[in-house]
Design a protein around this motif. Structure first.
Motif, short mmCIF file in Angstrom:
data_model
loop_
_atom_site.label_atom_id
_atom_site.label_comp_id
_atom_site.label_asym_id
_atom_site.label_seq_id
_atom_site.Cartn_x
_atom_site.Cartn_y
_atom_site.Cartn_z
N PHE A 50 2.62 9.74 -4.10
CA PHE A 50 4.05 10.36 -3.71
C PHE A 50 5.18 9.57 -3.89
CE2 PHE A 50 7.15 9.89 -0.23
CZ PHE A 50 7.77 11.09 -0.26
N LEU A 51 5.10 8.28 -4.00
CA LEU A 51 5.87 7.29 -4.26
C LEU A 51 6.24 7.33 -5.95
CD1 LEU A 51 4.75 4.04 -2.30
CD2 LEU A 51 6.82 5.25 -1.90
N GLN A 52 5.29 7.80 -6.52
CA GLN A 52 5.41 7.62 -8.03
C GLN A 52 6.32 8.82 -8.40
OE1 GLN A 52 1.34 7.68 -9.30
NE2 GLN A 52 1.33 5.30 -9.64
N ALA A 70 10.33 0.27 2.62
CA ALA A 70 11.15 0.55 1.47
C ALA A 70 10.78 1.90 0.99
CB ALA A 70 10.58 -0.47 0.44
N GLY A 71 9.50 2.54 1.02
CA GLY A 71 9.26 3.92 0.87
C GLY A 71 10.13 4.75 1.54
N ALA A 130 10.79 1.31 -6.18
CA ALA A 130 10.02 0.26 -7.06
C ALA A 130 9.35 -0.62 -6.40
CB ALA A 130 10.71 0.14 -8.12
N TYR A 131 10.08 -1.04 -5.21
CA TYR A 131 9.59 -2.17 -4.33
C TYR A 131 8.27 -1.55 -3.73
CZ TYR A 131 8.87 -5.78 -0.95
OH TYR A 131 8.65 -6.84 -0.15
N ALA A 132 8.14 -0.65 -3.16
CA ALA A 132 7.16 -0.06 -2.32
C ALA A 132 6.11 0.30 -3.16
CB ALA A 132 7.52 1.21 -1.98
N LEU A 133 5.98 0.48 -4.54
CA LEU A 133 4.88 0.59 -5.36
C LEU A 133 4.50 -0.86 -5.77
CD1 LEU A 133 5.98 3.51 -7.87
CD2 LEU A 133 3.94 3.44 -6.51
N GLU A 134 5.27 -1.76 -6.12
CA GLU A 134 4.74 -3.01 -6.52
C GLU A 134 4.22 -3.70 -5.34
OE1 GLU A 134 6.83 -7.37 -7.76
OE2 GLU A 134 8.00 -5.51 -7.60
N ALA A 135 4.68 -3.49 -4.01
CA ALA A 135 3.95 -4.14 -2.86
C ALA A 135 2.91 -3.16 -2.30
CB ALA A 135 4.93 -4.35 -1.86
N PHE A 136 2.47 -2.07 -3.05
CA PHE A 136 1.54 -0.94 -2.39
C PHE A 136 0.28 -1.94 -2.05
CE2 PHE A 136 -1.16 2.78 -2.35
CZ PHE A 136 -0.24 3.44 -1.65
N PRO A 137 -0.24 -1.72 -0.86
CA PRO A 137 -1.34 -2.39 -0.48
C PRO A 137 -2.74 -1.60 -1.22
CG PRO A 137 -0.19 -2.01 1.33
CD PRO A 137 0.39 -1.15 0.44
N LEU A 138 -3.69 -2.74 -1.33
CA LEU A 138 -4.78 -2.13 -2.15
C LEU A 138 -5.76 -0.96 -1.34
CD1 LEU A 138 -6.25 -5.35 -3.68
CD2 LEU A 138 -5.18 -3.49 -5.05
N GLY A 139 -5.77 -1.26 0.01
CA GLY A 139 -6.51 -0.37 0.83
C GLY A 139 -5.62 1.04 1.16
N GLU A 140 -4.69 1.35 0.83
CA GLU A 140 -3.80 2.46 1.16
C GLU A 140 -4.25 3.88 0.33
OE1 GLU A 140 -1.80 3.45 3.57
OE2 GLU A 140 -1.31 1.65 4.22
N ARG A 141 -3.84 4.88 0.87
CA ARG A 141 -4.52 6.24 0.40
C ARG A 141 -3.76 6.69 -1.05
NH1 ARG A 141 -6.70 8.92 4.71
NH2 ARG A 141 -7.39 10.63 3.10
N LEU A 196 18.70 -14.60 -10.85
CA LEU A 196 18.84 -15.56 -11.92
C LEU A 196 17.42 -15.37 -12.87
CD1 LEU A 196 18.94 -18.77 -9.59
CD2 LEU A 196 20.66 -17.77 -10.85
N SER A 197 17.89 -15.74 -14.17
CA SER A 197 16.99 -15.66 -15.11
C SER A 197 15.68 -16.50 -14.91
CB SER A 197 17.53 -15.77 -16.55
OG SER A 197 18.06 -17.16 -16.56
N PRO A 198 14.53 -16.07 -15.16
CA PRO A 198 14.23 -14.63 -15.74
C PRO A 198 14.12 -13.87 -14.84
CG PRO A 198 12.07 -16.21 -15.52
CD PRO A 198 13.29 -17.11 -15.22
N LEU A 199 14.58 -12.72 -14.72
CA LEU A 199 14.60 -11.54 -13.89
C LEU A 199 13.32 -11.01 -13.78
CD1 LEU A 199 18.12 -9.68 -14.59
CD2 LEU A 199 17.60 -11.41 -12.72
N GLN A 200 12.85 -10.75 -12.71
CA GLN A 200 11.54 -10.04 -12.22
C GLN A 200 11.67 -8.36 -12.40
OE1 GLN A 200 8.87 -11.89 -12.49
NE2 GLN A 200 10.13 -13.59 -12.84
#
Length: 319
Positions: free
Chosen positions: A126-128, A88-89, A109-120, A161-165
């Motif tokens: 950069f994504l932000q 995604a990134g 936005a998906y890349a940031l939401e799924a960003f692993p805890l152990g990543e640099r 479908l609602s509610p949208l995430q």
């Protein structure tokens, strides 16, 4: 020229260590994606994962050659097969290069939401930064609907479908927002400016409240039952009065009681009529069905009927 976001096998795709330079990795690095992304139920050895890995490598190669259109096509194909934060990134990064900020914002936005805890943290920054660039060129909507499981459309395209995430990114300009469920629908239009952030609430007619309808019906029927009971008692008192001598005290008392019961019966019928009529109007006015030009109830009336021989209510409607 911007470099690809991910140039090394990453933990979310390969389960291997990821070596990253600050911001992005160099295009000269020879480390490539050589595994499969174990995401969303796909096994590490699945054919879909192997194909995604191949497409990812091809996307990296085209990016190195500054062939962004071809790189985007490969990243998109890998994304369609298996979703992961690094695909995604990279996809969002190249979409931003191709002047497609709305799609870029969605994938970043998906890349940031799924960003692993152990990543640099450099990769997160950069994504932000890239997401901030994409956001500045599109509009951000937060759409809510008053009921769940309603289909939400933007410019005629179903987005969920609602509610949208999460947020919904849209191109600047006039946008049409619509919600549908079980034959009911509502819509609105708004102008979206570049870099804007707006919240929208759509209210669907959910139809009549069943507990309220039941309560209205119960009260109305109770009123009718009360009217019938007191009408019967009034009639009985009248019959007893007829059996007493004219001018007697007992006859006068019975007549008085008869009148009292008749009045109670009358107003019980009137009250029940008002409650039932109000309940009927509520049901028809909150129905989710859209009537035709000549359909629907144009008149409704309820009239109590109390005589010495009969008690009840006349109900009528015109269509």
């Amino acid at each position: 020229m911007r470099k690809p976001f991910v140039r090394y096998p990453c933990l979310s795709i390969l389960g291997a260590a990821l070596l990253v330079r600050p911001s992005v990795a160099s295009a000269a690095d020879d480390a490539r994606l050589n595994g499969t992304p174990p995401v969303e139920g796909a096994s590490a050895g699945s054919s879909a994962g192997e194909r995604a890995a191949q497409l990812y490598r091809e996307g990296n190669r085209f990016y190195d050659e500054a062939k962004f259109v071809e790189a985007e096509a490969r990243y998109q194909a890998a994304w369609d097969l298996q979703k992961s934060f690094d695909v995604a990134g990279n996809l969002g990064n190249v979409e931003l290069e191709l002047k497609r900020p709305r799609e870029a914002a969605e994938h970043l936005a998906y890349a940031l939401e799924a960003f692993p805890l152990g990543e640099r943290p450099e990769k997160r920054r950069f994504l932000q930064d890239r997401l901030a660039q994409a956001r500045s060129q599109v509009g951000t909507l937060r759409i809510s609907v008053n009921v769940d499981n309603a289909e939400v459309f933007v410019d005629g395209k179903l987005i969920g479908l609602s509610p949208l995430q999460g947020e919904v990114f849209v191109d600047p300009g006039k946008r049409d927002i619509e919600a549908r469920r079980a034959g009911a629908r509502t819509s609105t239009s708004l102008l979206v400016a570049r870099g804007s952030d707006q919240s929208i609430t759509l209210s669907l007619d959910t139809g009549p409240s069943i507990p309220l309808v039941v309560a209205g019906g119960a009260v109305g029927l109770l009123g009718i039952a009360s009217g019938v009971t007191f009408a019967f008692l009034s009639t009985s008192q009248g019959e007893y009065a007829d059996g007493e001598p004219r001018g007697s005290r007992e006859r006068a008392e019975l007549r008085e009681t008869q009148t009292t019961f008749a009045n109670v019966s009358f107003w019980s019928f009137v009250g029940s009529g008002v409650v039932l009529a109000g309940t009927a109007v509520y049901v028809f006015s909150t129905s989710s069905r859209t009537p035709g030009p000549q359909a629907g109830i144009t008149g409704f009336h309820a009239v109590p009927l109390v005589t010495s021989e009969v008690a009840g209510m006349l109900v009528g409607a015109s269509f």
